[in-house]
Motif scaffolding. Structure first.
Motif, short mmCIF file in Angstrom:
data_model
loop_
_atom_site.label_atom_id
_atom_site.label_comp_id
_atom_site.label_asym_id
_atom_site.label_seq_id
_atom_site.Cartn_x
_atom_site.Cartn_y
_atom_site.Cartn_z
N PHE A 1 0.86 -1.18 0.00
CA PHE A 1 0.00 0.00 0.00
C PHE A 1 0.89 1.24 0.00
O PHE A 1 1.75 1.39 0.88
CB PHE A 1 -0.92 0.00 1.22
CG PHE A 1 -2.00 -1.05 1.17
CD1 PHE A 1 -3.28 -0.71 0.78
CD2 PHE A 1 -1.72 -2.37 1.48
CE1 PHE A 1 -4.28 -1.67 0.71
CE2 PHE A 1 -2.71 -3.34 1.41
CZ PHE A 1 -3.99 -2.99 1.03
N THR A 2 0.70 2.10 -0.98
CA THR A 2 1.56 3.26 -1.12
C THR A 2 0.75 4.49 -1.52
O THR A 2 -0.24 4.38 -2.26
CB THR A 2 2.66 3.00 -2.17
OG1 THR A 2 3.38 4.21 -2.41
CG2 THR A 2 2.08 2.52 -3.48
N ALA A 3 1.17 5.65 -1.03
CA ALA A 3 0.55 6.91 -1.42
C ALA A 3 1.17 7.46 -2.70
O ALA A 3 0.63 8.40 -3.29
CB ALA A 3 0.69 7.94 -0.30
N LYS A 4 2.31 6.88 -3.13
CA LYS A 4 3.00 7.33 -4.35
C LYS A 4 3.29 6.13 -5.24
O LYS A 4 4.45 5.69 -5.37
CB LYS A 4 4.30 8.05 -3.98
CG LYS A 4 4.10 9.27 -3.09
CD LYS A 4 5.45 9.87 -2.69
CE LYS A 4 5.27 11.07 -1.78
NZ LYS A 4 6.59 11.61 -1.33
N PRO A 5 2.26 5.56 -5.88
CA PRO A 5 2.50 4.37 -6.71
C PRO A 5 3.42 4.65 -7.89
O PRO A 5 4.09 3.75 -8.38
CB PRO A 5 1.08 3.99 -7.19
CG PRO A 5 0.28 5.24 -7.05
CD PRO A 5 0.85 5.97 -5.87
N GLY A 6 3.47 5.90 -8.35
CA GLY A 6 4.36 6.24 -9.46
C GLY A 6 5.82 6.08 -9.13
O GLY A 6 6.65 5.93 -10.04
N MET A 7 6.17 6.10 -7.83
CA MET A 7 7.56 5.89 -7.43
C MET A 7 7.98 4.44 -7.60
O MET A 7 9.17 4.13 -7.71
CB MET A 7 7.75 6.32 -5.98
CG MET A 7 7.42 7.78 -5.71
SD MET A 7 8.52 8.92 -6.55
CE MET A 7 10.02 8.70 -5.59
#
Length: 221
Positions: free
Chosen positions: A70-76
């Motif tokens: 789970f991530t708030a910055k999937p683009g990273m």
């Protein structure tokens, strides 16, 4: 009682799901438990830049596992130029003695209402030698703006480089820790400063579970 127990563990099996979903006999249970711990520590430390509040693990058989990041910055993690998932799968496979690993990236829809991310944001500001009162107030304003029903933040340690450690606490709205129907999110982080380690705890009340489910799926009574 609400102060003495982790809010998530208090609600597991009632209103919160397990974050490790598998079954094992006595011989393999300890091995799987250590592997889960290694996986979570590796992902949250090496890929900290991606704002990862939690990792969930599912196992199918003895040699296959699915890791939900789970991530708030999937683009990273999944970008046009860089795709780190293949590297992450190889790293976790090495940690688990060559097991088949499937990584699935899940986006956090409201990062401002995630207590773990809120605690890490406060810790990051404290490590940059920012004012602890200003950091707490800024995060509380962000939580309020995200639509929470209440929040509580506790920062402990040698605040501002004081000789003696103390506790700074701010509370806004209602935070019913003993109510099982309340959707309480909890997060903990550490800020490593020149004066020592500061502990940050954050509780966020998102509303009753029925209300949050209706908001998620667009249901109305």
């Amino acid at each position: 009682m609400g102060q003495k127990i982790r809010p998530y563990g208090f609600r597991v099996g009632i209103s919160k799901p397990w974050r490790s979903r598998w079954y094992a006999n006595k011989k393999a249970f300890g091995t799987y438990l250590v592997e889960d711990s290694k996986i979570r520590k590796h992902i949250t430390s090496v890929y900290r830049f991606a704002s990862i509040p939690r990792v969930e693990i599912e196992r199918k058989g003895d040699d296959k596992l699915t890791v939900y990041v789970f991530t708030a910055k999937p683009g990273m993690l999944i970008g046009k130029k860089t795709n780190r998932l293949s590297d992450l799968e190889k790293e976790i496979s090495l940690l688990t003695d060559g097991k088949l690993v499937d990584i699935r990236v899940m986006e956090v829809q409201k990062p401002e209402l995630d207590a773990q991310l809120a605690a890490e944001r406060i810790a990051e500001q404290l490590e940059r030698r920012g004012s602890f009162r200003r950091a707490i107030k800024r995060e509380m304003d962000s939580i309020r703006g995200g639509g929470a029903h209440g929040a509580k933040c506790v920062v402990a340690g040698r605040l501002g480089g004081a000789d003696l450690g103390r506790i700074e606490k701010q509370v806004w709205g209602s935070v019913p820790l003993s109510t099982l129907d309340a959707d309480i999110d909890y997060g903990f982080a550490e800020a490593k400063t020149t004066y020592g380690i500061l502990g940050i705890k954050v509780w966020i009340h998102r509303g009753l579970m029925k209300q949050t489910e209706e908001a998620k799926y667009g249901l109305t009574s």
